[in-house]
Design an enzyme around this catalytic site. Structure first.
Site, PDB file in Angstrom:
ATOM      1  N   HIS A  23       0.873  -1.183   0.000  1.00  0.00           N
ATOM      2  CA  HIS A  23       0.000   0.000   0.000  1.00  0.00           C
ATOM      3  C   HIS A  23       0.903   1.225   0.000  1.00  0.00           C
ATOM      4  O   HIS A  23       1.687   1.414   0.947  1.00  0.00           O
ATOM      5  CB  HIS A  23      -0.881   0.009   1.246  1.00  0.00           C
ATOM      6  CG  HIS A  23      -1.745  -1.213   1.368  1.00  0.00           C
ATOM      7  ND1 HIS A  23      -3.063  -1.238   0.972  1.00  0.00           N
ATOM      8  CD2 HIS A  23      -1.471  -2.457   1.832  1.00  0.00           C
ATOM      9  CE1 HIS A  23      -3.572  -2.441   1.191  1.00  0.00           C
ATOM     10  NE2 HIS A  23      -2.624  -3.200   1.720  1.00  0.00           N
ATOM     11  N   HIS A 201      -8.091  -8.404  -0.726  1.00  0.00           N
ATOM     12  CA  HIS A 201      -7.662  -8.902   0.574  1.00  0.00           C
ATOM     13  C   HIS A 201      -8.751  -9.873   1.061  1.00  0.00           C
ATOM     14  O   HIS A 201      -9.945  -9.530   1.029  1.00  0.00           O
ATOM     15  CB  HIS A 201      -7.568  -7.771   1.595  1.00  0.00           C
ATOM     16  CG  HIS A 201      -6.364  -6.886   1.441  1.00  0.00           C
ATOM     17  ND1 HIS A 201      -5.996  -6.290   0.271  1.00  0.00           N
ATOM     18  CD2 HIS A 201      -5.444  -6.487   2.374  1.00  0.00           C
ATOM     19  CE1 HIS A 201      -4.903  -5.559   0.468  1.00  0.00           C
ATOM     20  NE2 HIS A 201      -4.538  -5.663   1.734  1.00  0.00           N
ATOM     21  N   GLU A 204      -7.304 -12.481   5.916  1.00  0.00           N
ATOM     22  CA  GLU A 204      -6.286 -11.870   6.786  1.00  0.00           C
ATOM     23  C   GLU A 204      -6.831 -12.006   8.217  1.00  0.00           C
ATOM     24  O   GLU A 204      -6.382 -12.853   8.974  1.00  0.00           O
ATOM     25  CB  GLU A 204      -6.049 -10.400   6.403  1.00  0.00           C
ATOM     26  CG  GLU A 204      -5.001  -9.700   7.279  1.00  0.00           C
ATOM     27  CD  GLU A 204      -4.883  -8.189   6.990  1.00  0.00           C
ATOM     28  OE1 GLU A 204      -5.802  -7.596   6.393  1.00  0.00           O
ATOM     29  OE2 GLU A 204      -3.861  -7.601   7.416  1.00  0.00           O
ATOM     30  N   ASP A 283       2.564  -2.698   4.534  1.00  0.00           N
ATOM     31  CA  ASP A 283       2.701  -1.284   4.939  1.00  0.00           C
ATOM     32  C   ASP A 283       4.050  -1.126   5.642  1.00  0.00           C
ATOM     33  O   ASP A 283       4.117  -0.984   6.871  1.00  0.00           O
ATOM     34  CB  ASP A 283       1.555  -0.906   5.885  1.00  0.00           C
ATOM     35  CG  ASP A 283       0.202  -1.111   5.235  1.00  0.00           C
ATOM     36  OD1 ASP A 283      -0.189  -0.279   4.392  1.00  0.00           O
ATOM     37  OD2 ASP A 283      -0.456  -2.122   5.542  1.00  0.00           O
TER      38      ASP A 283
END
Ligand code: ADE
Ligand code: ZN
Length: 339
Positions: A23, A201, A204, A283
């Site tokens: 991201h 996604h 997760e 991230d």
């Protein structure tokens, strides 16, 4: 010529790899956040970079997202997005990244009054010169925030239409639980019709059922994260049979407490099961490591040998949205790499 005993040990060059789960807003390092805050006259609720860094302790995905979205307040102009992407690319180059498929969250910016064109033009400015400047090929993946409405995703897709030549794929991110892929069938159908690839996604924090939905209802080409697929044998068999890539993010999983300890990460079991697993940073400014840092961390915590690391690097290119000639070129670079 043999090196003298006093010579410094040769520094290993990192394995060539593709980064497929990154991201761009998650690459905002405290130093750049403060610099952009000053440039844009934004006051951050932290006095120093160290104080901000001390806030990087997360109980779960939502506690991270709260800080991730708050810090985006410093991103306002085309230059800001170009500088953010350029800073990432410089770091990625040093980590052996040869190809990067980069997520961005347009709704997190348009909601603050930043036009989607400003975001895409700024990111594109850095990406368009990445091959020349850093030797990195790039793609952009536009993500929808799954904790916003399906209508908001549709509005975002329509706003992005004039820019679709710069976008390779759509994705789905943000708070997973309670926001299943089924909510976004319509916008994914439009994206597919427009010739875009699709990722999401899933698995997760959310259950294996969300991975099934992403496959069956959204028709995704890759699953982002997907670690919870290991709770469902039938799902693993499906992912293996279709060789659907999973973009796993080990350091992220530990920092967001998806997994207690890196030594317990299911990555080796996933590889043993025959899943097409890749290793990514998610991230990196928040989770303590970029692409090669994740490779090194799993090597050390899970005692992975060089051949397994090479398999992970090969998988990253196999899973990338690349033409076959470029894919082969990158795969040869992995084969030629000397540890
Ligand atoms: N947005 C940024 N990072 C994310 C993650 N790990 N999961 C879901 N949404 C995200
Ligand atoms: Zn992610």
């Amino acid at each position: 010529m043999p090196s003298s005993p006093s010579a410094a040990p040769a520094r290993q060059t990192p394995l060539p790899k593709a980064e497929l789960h990154l991201h761009i807003e998650g690459t905002l390092e405290p130093e750049l956040a403060f610099a952009l805050a000053e440039r844009n006259g934004v006051t951050l609720p932290y006095a120093t970079e160290d104080e901000l860094r001390r806030a990087y302790s997360f109980a779960d995905l939502q506690s991270f997202l709260n800080l991730y979205y708050a810090l985006m307040a410093v991103l306002r102009t085309e230059d800001d997005f170009a500088d953010l992407a350029d800073a990432y690319l410089a770091r990625a180059q040093a980590q052996g990244v040869r190809h990067a498929e980069i997520f961005f969250d347009p709704q997190a910016h348009t909601a603050r009054g930043v036009p989607i064109g400003t975001v895409i033009d700024g990111l594109s400015r850095a990406l368009d010169t990445a091959q020349e400047t850093y030797g990195i090929s790039t793609r952009l993946i536009m993500c929808f925030l799954r904790d916003e409405s399906a209508e908001s995703a549709l509005t975002t897709f329509e706003a992005a239409r004039p820019h679709l030549h710069r976008i390779a794929a759509v994705g789905l991110d943000s708070a997973e639980v309670g926001h299943p892929p089924s909510k976004f069938q319509e916008v994914y159908a439009l994206a597919r019709e427009a010739g875009l690839k699709c990722v999401a996604h899933a698995g997760e924090e959310g259950p294996p059922a969300y991975v099934w939905e992403a496959l069956d209802l959204l028709g995704v080409d890759r699953i982002d994260h997907g670690v919870r697929c290991m709770e469902d044998e039938r799902l693993v068999a499906r992912l293996v049979a279709e060789q659907i890539p999973l973009t796993v993010c080990p350091l992220s999983n530990v920092r967001l407490r998806v997994i207690d300890d890196l030594a317990d990460h299911p990555l080796p079991a996933m590889l043993d099961a025959g899943l097409l697993v890749t290793v990514n940073s998610d991230d990196p400014a928040y989770f303590g490591g970029y692409a090669d840092d994740n490779f090194t961390a799993v090597r050390d915590a899970l005692r992975l040998d060089e051949e397994t690391l090479r398999t992970l690097a090969r998988n990253s290119f196999r899973a990338a949205f690349l033409d076959e000639v470029t894919r082969e070129k990158y795969l040869k670079e992995v084969d030629a790499h000397q540890a």
